[in-house]
Write an enzyme that holds these catalytic residues in place. Sequence first.
Site, PDB file in Angstrom:
ATOM      1  N   CYS A 171     -14.122 112.304 -63.766  1.00  0.00           N
ATOM      2  CA  CYS A 171     -13.094 113.007 -62.994  1.00  0.00           C
ATOM      3  C   CYS A 171     -13.057 114.449 -63.481  1.00  0.00           C
ATOM      4  O   CYS A 171     -12.321 114.774 -64.403  1.00  0.00           O
ATOM      5  CB  CYS A 171     -11.722 112.368 -63.185  1.00  0.00           C
ATOM      6  SG  CYS A 171     -11.630 110.652 -62.720  1.00  0.00           S
ATOM      7  N   LYS A 214      -8.046 105.802 -53.856  1.00  0.00           N
ATOM      8  CA  LYS A 214      -8.125 107.099 -54.525  1.00  0.00           C
ATOM      9  C   LYS A 214      -8.093 106.800 -56.021  1.00  0.00           C
ATOM     10  O   LYS A 214      -7.404 105.891 -56.467  1.00  0.00           O
ATOM     11  CB  LYS A 214      -6.908 107.937 -54.111  1.00  0.00           C
ATOM     12  CG  LYS A 214      -6.763 109.244 -54.811  1.00  0.00           C
ATOM     13  CD  LYS A 214      -7.471 110.328 -54.026  1.00  0.00           C
ATOM     14  CE  LYS A 214      -7.252 111.677 -54.675  1.00  0.00           C
ATOM     15  NZ  LYS A 214      -8.450 112.162 -55.313  1.00  0.00           N
TER      16      LYS A 214
END
Length: 161
Positions: free
Chosen positions: A101, A18
Amino acid sequence: MTDLADLDNSDSGGIVSKTCSIEYREGNETPRYFETELGTINSMGLPNLGHKVYVDKIGSFSKPYIVSVAANYLYNSFEILDYITDNKSNTRVMVEINVSCPNIEGHQQLADDFNRLNSFLFLLSMYLKKKPNNLFCNRPTLCCNYLIHSWQKVTAQTIYI
């Protein structure tokens, strides 16, 4: 972390963590994921357990393992790379620097700003020149210099179109 162990026992060719930040992140408030017949919408906000949890897994898997590092907070990326260098110096390490992101409140993603991205890639290439070549890859600065050159061409083409 059981998901990563499950991937190690699957038919996948490797494992990517992750995307992690310097500290634990809860992510955005719910609802942050919505599924419809036409597709999904998400605004996760980069929930993760903090970099140490993912970095400390290096060497734990039978498959190639890549640590994904968030680059939204520029200098935190280097802190995470320092932690890798200080704690995994005997291990070959693969790192993904995630410059896109989205959905983090108050922070524009790095990939959307060519000037900031270019500056970041330059700083990253300077950072990697100071590190042992055998830790991250054989020619890390070559990769960064190529990316810088590519982004400059894209930026120039975008301006003149």
